[in-house]
Design a protein around this motif. Structure first.
Motif, PDB file in Angstrom:
ATOM      1  N   HIS A  11      -5.394 -10.966  -0.608  1.00 13.24           N
ATOM      2  CA  HIS A  11      -4.214 -10.275  -1.121  1.00 13.24           C
ATOM      3  C   HIS A  11      -2.964 -10.647  -0.317  1.00 13.24           C
ATOM      4  N   VAL A  14      -0.197  -6.596   0.177  1.00 12.31           N
ATOM      5  CA  VAL A  14      -0.622  -5.542  -0.736  1.00 12.31           C
ATOM      6  C   VAL A  14      -0.041  -4.186  -0.340  1.00 12.31           C
ATOM      7  N   GLU A  15       0.210  -3.980   0.962  1.00 14.84           N
ATOM      8  CA  GLU A  15       0.790  -2.710   1.399  1.00 14.84           C
ATOM      9  C   GLU A  15       2.203  -2.517   0.843  1.00 14.84           C
ATOM     10  N   ARG A  18       1.765  -2.894  -3.576  1.00 14.38           N
ATOM     11  CA  ARG A  18       0.555  -2.384  -4.209  1.00 14.38           C
ATOM     12  C   ARG A  18       0.821  -1.796  -5.590  1.00 14.38           C
ATOM     13  N   TYR A  19       1.911  -1.055  -5.758  1.00 12.91           N
ATOM     14  CA  TYR A  19       2.182  -0.417  -7.052  1.00 12.91           C
ATOM     15  C   TYR A  19       2.683  -1.430  -8.090  1.00 12.91           C
ATOM     16  N   TYR A  21       1.702  -4.634  -8.113  1.00 12.77           N
ATOM     17  CA  TYR A  21       0.465  -5.315  -8.494  1.00 12.77           C
ATOM     18  C   TYR A  21      -0.344  -4.466  -9.465  1.00 12.77           C
ATOM     19  N   ASP A  78      -8.664  -1.791  -5.491  1.00 16.63           N
ATOM     20  CA  ASP A  78      -8.250  -2.395  -4.214  1.00 16.63           C
ATOM     21  C   ASP A  78      -6.750  -2.284  -3.989  1.00 16.63           C
ATOM     22  N   PHE A  79      -5.968  -2.428  -5.053  1.00 20.73           N
ATOM     23  CA  PHE A  79      -4.515  -2.351  -4.908  1.00 20.73           C
ATOM     24  C   PHE A  79      -4.060  -0.988  -4.402  1.00 20.73           C
ATOM     25  N   GLN A  84      -9.336  -3.320   1.543  1.00 26.17           N
ATOM     26  CA  GLN A  84      -9.899  -4.057   0.407  1.00 26.17           C
ATOM     27  C   GLN A  84     -11.276  -4.581   0.822  1.00 26.17           C
TER      28      GLN A  84
END
Length: 304
Positions: A11, A14-15, A18-19, A21, A78-79, A84
């Motif tokens: 990823h 992702v932090e 995340r939203y 994605y 995971d997102f 993850q």
């Protein structure tokens, strides 16, 4: 019980995203399910589409939905998760389904190529050759043969010791091979056998059948050439698209340490998004009978 967890390290920030994605992937998943299921249901409902070619198209669309369901729900979880991770057993099961359904795609395309070959090159014998029992046999083999091939590889993986626990990907594929303490020659050789049986051999067969179709169509009247173009072009487009995606997957695994995480992430997203969205668009717009039913459906809905 001791559970071994694998970290999915493919990823990108992702932090932070995340939203974004999650919304993009959720929208893509909904589009995949809705578009594929719409064309699938049209084929099931309308009796004039209960022909081998359309049955194979319906099977291909169902395969796309299953393929997406193997990857997307775990990705969406995971997102939104802090970590993850995936259990090793679940990782192997995901890899089994991923490659099994990928192999089924090629075998279904090979069955469709054979159907088109018989229809155009042997039209008088078509009803006797493409009976319902033969179509059912092709469908069963298209899902059973890849499953048996991949199951053997998964059993080999399950009995080998892990020394790495971080996978450079966003879902489980044959990169798991890099987590083993000792690279297994048997797995590598068997992987080449699987690649040949489930990808290269069907591709050669498809290219051969379409070459024969082109030769027959070229020597025939304009009506035969038109039929060949209308029914074979969508299958060829899907084959080319899926072959490119398979090549992507092989490149990602082979160049694991040579490409950046961002490039790998983008390429992986293409693998899981393009083909499931591409199939219903191609078959819905390029296959005449399906397009007519789609047009009637949308016109009726808009009228209401």
């Amino acid at each position: 019980m001791n559970v071994t967890y694998i970290t999915l390290d493919g990823h990108v920030e992702v932090e932070k995203y995340r939203y974004v994605y999650f919304v993009l992937m959720f929208t893509g998943y909904v589009l995949i399910l809705s578009s594929n299921s719409t064309v699938f249901c049209l084929i099931v409902i309308h009796r004039n589409l209960h022909e081998p070619m359309y049955v194979f198209i319906a099977a291909l669309l169902m395969n796309s939905m299953l393929f997406s369901t193997v990857v997307y729900p775990k990705l969406l979880i995971d997102f939104l998760s802090e970590k993850q991770i995936i259990a090793y057993e679940a990782c192997l099961f995901q890899a089994f389904l991923f490659y099994s359904l990928s192999g089924s795609e090629f075998l279904l395309l090979a069955a469709m190529a054979y159907d088109r070959y018989v229809s155009i090159c042997k039209p008088l014998q078509y009803p006797t050759i493409m009976r319902k029992t033969k179509v059912r046999s092709f469908l069963v083999l298209a899902w059973l043969v890849p499953a048996c091939h991949i199951a053997v590889a998964i059993v080999l993986f399950a009995h080998l010791k892990l020394c790495g626990f971080t996978l450079k990907g966003i879902f489980c594929n044959n990169s798991v091979n890099y987590l083993l303490c000792v690279a297994s020659r048997a797995i590598v050789i068997y992987g080449l056998v699987v690649l040949f049986n489930l990808s290269l051999l069907p591709m050669v067969f498809i290219l051969f059948t379409y070459t024969m179709i082109i030769i027959v169509a070229y020597r025939s009247c304009g009506k035969v050439r038109k039929k060949a173009a209308q029914t074979c072009l969508p299958h060829l487009l899907v084959l080319i698209n899926y072959s490119c995606l398979l090549t992507y997957d092989m490149i990602i695994v082979r160049l694991e340490s040579d490409i950046s995480t961002t490039v790998r992430f983008v390429m992986t997203m293409q693998i899981i998004m393009y083909n499931p969205l591409f199939n219903p668009v191609i078959y819905g717009l390029k296959v005449g009978k399906i397009y007519k039913h789609l047009k009637r459906l949308f016109c009726h809905t808009r009228g209401k």
